[in-house]
Design an enzyme around this catalytic site. Structure first.
Site, short mmCIF file in Angstrom:
data_model
loop_
_atom_site.label_atom_id
_atom_site.label_comp_id
_atom_site.label_asym_id
_atom_site.label_seq_id
_atom_site.Cartn_x
_atom_site.Cartn_y
_atom_site.Cartn_z
N TYR A 213 -6.80 -4.45 4.26
CA TYR A 213 -6.21 -5.64 3.63
C TYR A 213 -7.14 -6.18 2.54
O TYR A 213 -6.71 -6.49 1.43
CB TYR A 213 -5.93 -6.70 4.70
N LYS A 217 -6.51 -6.72 -1.46
CA LYS A 217 -6.62 -8.03 -2.14
C LYS A 217 -7.73 -8.04 -3.20
O LYS A 217 -7.62 -8.72 -4.20
CB LYS A 217 -6.81 -9.15 -1.10
N1 LIG Z 1 -0.73 -16.56 5.19
C1 LIG Z 1 -1.99 -16.44 4.82
O1 LIG Z 1 -2.91 -16.88 5.55
C2 LIG Z 1 -2.35 -15.81 3.52
C3 LIG Z 1 -3.64 -16.00 3.03
C4 LIG Z 1 -3.99 -15.39 1.83
C5 LIG Z 1 -3.08 -14.66 1.12
N2 LIG Z 1 -1.82 -14.49 1.62
C6 LIG Z 1 -0.90 -13.67 0.84
O2 LIG Z 1 0.17 -14.48 0.41
C7 LIG Z 1 1.38 -13.73 0.35
C8 LIG Z 1 2.46 -14.39 1.20
O3 LIG Z 1 1.98 -14.53 2.51
P1 LIG Z 1 2.79 -15.30 3.62
O4 LIG Z 1 1.81 -15.75 4.62
O5 LIG Z 1 3.72 -16.27 3.00
O6 LIG Z 1 3.62 -14.08 4.26
P2 LIG Z 1 4.94 -14.12 5.18
O7 LIG Z 1 4.80 -12.99 6.14
O8 LIG Z 1 5.19 -15.47 5.71
O9 LIG Z 1 6.10 -13.78 4.14
C9 LIG Z 1 6.08 -12.56 3.45
C10 LIG Z 1 7.47 -12.27 2.92
O10 LIG Z 1 7.39 -11.02 2.23
C11 LIG Z 1 8.52 -10.24 2.59
N3 LIG Z 1 8.23 -8.81 2.48
C12 LIG Z 1 7.41 -8.07 3.25
N4 LIG Z 1 7.48 -6.79 2.88
C13 LIG Z 1 8.32 -6.71 1.84
C14 LIG Z 1 8.80 -5.66 1.02
N5 LIG Z 1 8.42 -4.39 1.24
N6 LIG Z 1 9.66 -5.96 0.02
C15 LIG Z 1 10.07 -7.22 -0.19
N7 LIG Z 1 9.67 -8.26 0.56
C16 LIG Z 1 8.80 -8.01 1.56
C17 LIG Z 1 8.78 -10.62 4.06
O11 LIG Z 1 10.11 -10.29 4.45
C18 LIG Z 1 8.51 -12.10 4.03
O12 LIG Z 1 9.67 -12.84 3.72
C19 LIG Z 1 1.00 -12.33 0.85
O13 LIG Z 1 0.75 -11.51 -0.27
C20 LIG Z 1 -0.25 -12.55 1.63
O14 LIG Z 1 -1.07 -11.41 1.67
C21 LIG Z 1 -1.43 -15.05 2.79
#
Ligand SMILES: NC(=O)c1ccc[n+]([C@@H]2O[C@H](COP(=O)([O-])OP(=O)(O)OC[C@H]3O[C@@H](n4cnc5c(N)ncnc54)[C@H](O)[C@@H]3O)[C@@H](O)[C@H]2O)c1
Length: 326
Positions: A213, A217
């Site tokens: 991961y 990133k």
């Molecule tokens: N939640 C955290 O703590 C956090 C921290 C840093 C960065 N991020 C990044 O932020 C972004 C969003 O995270 P989140 O926590 O809202 O995630 P989440 O799991 O709540 O939502 C992710 C969404 O992406 C969709 N998705 C997954 N695979 C897919 C695909 N192949 N095609 C289309 N859609 C797809 C899922 O269906 C879901 O609706 C991600 O890139 C994650 O890596 C999250």
């Protein structure tokens, strides 16, 4: 300033050597002028950036503009979709999950906003390019594209299988390239628009249980920085904005087993707050923004410290994510 012909006079030629000397003097003067200009511009830029740190930056208006978000069915993608819509943007929601994506669209419409939902698995390049063509036909120019969809399997490296690792790179990195290939050309043609990419604090710091991961990133951080340079050198007046976002742990469920020694200091951030911060960064045209903002400064200071000293602090804070397998 146009540079003179760099060719030097022949070694043995009398007249040619005279013109060679003139060229040398000219080149030295030119170098001194360039150096003086560099020093002046350098300090002016430093002062300008310091002033910007203490003033509120203007935010671009997104009302009436098309904003496309991948992964809009859940978490930060959903929150961004709702908030962009409340700012008057026409939000295009892409997600692999039809049900949750439709729910986001429904909620936006119920609140009086404008939204369009499309099922898209961003792993599939052909699907992205085809759907992007449909977007152009149905909606016209897409002003803001947010590469948000991502997954985060969390366990020690040797417990990650091949399929999971490849999928992570496909969704978290390669899909961004396909989106950029689909939407950047028109932005460059019009010299406007904004690309937002979700990296993570895992793109600033190496974290246990998140080896692949972190790789994805850091990759987002790297390609966005490289693309910014490529665009700037191709066209110094380029007005297409690139914004890379580095969120800390957000309470969306993605982070399954967060661990905090000081929960009052470090805790899960509410997705609404994170989404508002990302939208603000995009509208202000920031190149990089952490959520919370000061995390980028923490990383910069951390890099100046010896690794051993930084590790002492990390061990004291004892904050991270535990494996999702045990
Ligand atoms: N939640 C955290 O703590 C956090 C921290 C840093 C960065 N991020 C990044 O932020 C972004 C969003 O995270 P989140 O926590 O809202 O995630 P989440 O799991 O709540 O939502 C992710 C969404 O992406 C969709 N998705 C997954 N695979 C897919 C695909 N192949 N095609 C289309 N859609 C797809 C899922 O269906 C879901 O609706 C991600 O890139 C994650 O890596 C999250």
């Amino acid at each position: 300033m146009s540079k003179p012909n760099q060719s030097r006079g022949g070694v043995g030629g009398g007249g040619a050597s005279g013109s060679g000397n003139n060229n040398d003097v000219y080149n030295i003067v030119l170098l001194i002028v360039d150096l003086v200009m560099l020093v002046i511009k350098f300090w002016l830029t430093i002062v300008e950036e310091i002033i910007k740190m203490f003033t509120t930056r203007p935010e671009t208006n997104v009302a009436g503009k098309f904003v496309l978000i991948t992964g809009a069915g859940h978490g930060m993608g959903k929150e961004m979709a709702l908030q962009y819509a409340s700012l008057g943007a026409k939000v295009i929601c892409w997600d692999v999950n039809e049900q949750t994506n439709s729910q986001t669209v429904k909620e936006i419409k119920q609140a009086g906003g404008s939204a369009f939902g499309y099922v898209c698995n961003v792993v599939k390049r052909e699907d992205i390019l085809e759907l992007a063509g449909k977007m152009r036909k149905d909606h016209g120019f897409i002003e803001v594209v947010v590469n948000n969809a991502g997954i985060m399997p969390c366990h020690p490296l040797l417990e990650h299988n091949e399929q999971e690792t490849r999928l992570m790179y496909d969704i978290n990195v390669l899909a961004h390239y396909w989106m950029i290939q689909a939407f950047l050309p028109e932005m460059l043609e019009r010299n406007e628009g904004s690309l937002v990419a979700l990296s993570s604090c895992a793109g600033l710091f190496g974290l246990p249980n998140l080896v692949p991961y972190c790789g994805t990133k850091f990759a987002v951080r790297g390609y966005m920085a490289a693309l910014a340079e490529e665009l700037r050198l191709k066209n110094p007046q380029c007005n297409v904005k690139l914004t890379t976002i580095f969120p800390y742990m957000i309470d969306t469920g993605l982070c399954k087993n967060p661990r905090f020694r000081f929960p009052n200091l470090f805790k899960l951030i509410c997705p609404k707050v994170a989404a508002a911060s990302i939208i603000e960064a995009q509208r202000q045209g920031l190149e990089e923004a952490a959520v919370p903002r000061h995390f980028i400064a923490v990383e910069k200071v951390g890099r100046l410290l010896p690794k051993k000293a930084m590790r002492l602090i990390n061990d004291f804070l004892d904050t991270g994510v535990d494996s999702d397998k045990h």
